[in-house]
Enzyme design. Structure first.
Site, PDB file in Angstrom:
ATOM      1  N   HIS A  34      -3.526  -0.431  -1.609  1.00  0.00           N
ATOM      2  CA  HIS A  34      -4.793   0.111  -1.128  1.00  0.00           C
ATOM      3  C   HIS A  34      -4.530   1.473  -0.492  1.00  0.00           C
ATOM      4  CE1 HIS A  34      -3.235  -1.124   2.723  1.00  0.00           C
ATOM      5  NE2 HIS A  34      -3.260  -2.393   2.398  1.00  0.00           N
ATOM      6  N   HIS A  37      -1.434   1.923   1.700  1.00  0.00           N
ATOM      7  CA  HIS A  37      -0.171   2.123   0.965  1.00  0.00           C
ATOM      8  C   HIS A  37      -0.118   3.539   0.377  1.00  0.00           C
ATOM      9  CE1 HIS A  37      -0.721  -2.408   0.406  1.00  0.00           C
ATOM     10  NE2 HIS A  37       0.421  -2.322   1.034  1.00  0.00           N
ATOM     11  N   LYS A 149       0.393   0.057  11.187  1.00  0.00           N
ATOM     12  CA  LYS A 149      -0.434  -1.157  11.160  1.00  0.00           C
ATOM     13  C   LYS A 149       0.408  -2.394  11.502  1.00  0.00           C
ATOM     14  CE  LYS A 149      -3.141  -4.326   8.864  1.00  0.00           C
ATOM     15  NZ  LYS A 149      -2.135  -5.277   8.515  1.00  0.00           N
TER      16      LYS A 149
END
Ligand code: AMP
Length: 279
Positions: A34, A37, A149
């Site tokens: 996504h 990345h 994250k």
């Protein structure tokens, strides 16, 4: 773009690039790529001459009862994303290639792996550090790109690289978010429309915390209680932890004086979501 499924093939591609003097960047992923990345791939492409993305759903970092079987594996789409982003090699090994018939050697980073997610996912970080040690040996890169994250993961991997003297720089890239602040994640796909909406409370709680600290609040217990109240506005949200820890040692902080990592893990329906901010 080349797709390598064996250790020998990825090694020879990287060796050829290195012999031309290329700086090598590695982006380790579990696929279902996504925009988060892609931001890592873009950072790698900016700094390096040759970018390797690994796509491997690592079985050893899933605990019993977790989503290993159901984890999305849209390989064709992932390869398209990599090609478009200018990746040079995708390394897509099978579990047999990575672990052989029996793996007897495991890498554990003590202390840093024990709190936060480590307390709720026993064995998770042992799987992460072992697979990363393998990847870093298979793909001898100059820089590996990780996302903020997964803050604890980045800290644990950084420490492993330092302690094992692996000649690799670790670059940690900012968390990419949806419009409402939810951290983009492969697991967001598990959410229903309502749960997806509700998931915004996680970032809302982190923002509230950031504001409280910036306005002078120092009592970690009070701040995390305020965060919990925000998350509890969604009755189905099951809080695993809301923690305020030292941003380097991950040790619990009672009174905030220095840089802290504020980290949250929440189960929402079928998805376990994590997020964090550094204040
Ligand atoms: P995963 O495929 O979930 O194992 O993640 C692979 C890498 O992408 C890890 O270094 C993650 O921290 C990073 N990553 C995942 N989601 C995001 C995001 N929303 N923003 C930035 N990096 C991310």
């Amino acid at each position: 773009m080349e797709v390598a499924e064996t250790i020998e093939s990825v090694r020879s591609l990287v060796k050829a690039a290195r012999s031309k003097g290329s700086k090598i960047g590695l982006v380790p992923t579990m696929g279902a790529l996504h925009v988060g990345h892609v931001s890592l791939i873009e950072a790698a492409a900016k700094d390096c001459d040759f970018v390797v993305v690994s796509i491997f759903v690592n079985p050893t970092q899933f605990c019993p009862g977790e989503d290993l079987e159901n984890y999305p594996r849209p390989l064709e789409k992932d390869l398209e994303i990599c090609e478009k982003a200018g990746v040079d090699v995708v390394f897509n090994p099978s579990p047999e290639v990575m672990y052989g018939a029996e793996n007897l050697t495991w890498v554990t980073v003590e202390k840093l792996s024990e709190g936060l997610c480590g307390a709720f996912r026993p064995g998770h970080f042992r799987g992460v550090t072992t697979v990363c040690a393998k990847l870093f040996n298979i793909v001898p890169a100059d820089v590996a790109y990780l996302g903020q994250k997964d803050a604890q993961q980045a800290i644990v991997i950084k420490r492993m690289v330092a302690d094992l003297n692996i000649p690799l720089e670790i670059a940690v890239c900012p968390t990419v978010r949806e419009e409402d602040g939810l951290a983009v994640s492969s697991r967001n796909k598990y959410l229903s429309a309502q749960q997806r909406k509700d998931a915004a409370v996680i970032y809302k709680s982190l923002q509230k915390c950031k504001k409280m600290i910036e306005e002078g609040a120092t009592n970690a217990k009070e701040i995390s209680a305020g965060m919990r109240r925000i998350i509890q506005q969604v009755p189905s949200a099951e809080i695993e932890y809301v923690s305020i820890v030292d941003a380097d040692t991950l040790e619990k902080v009672d009174s905030i004086k220095d840089k802290v990592l504020v980290a949250v893990a929440v189960k929402l329906g079928p998805a376990r979501l994590i997020d964090n901010v550094i204040v």
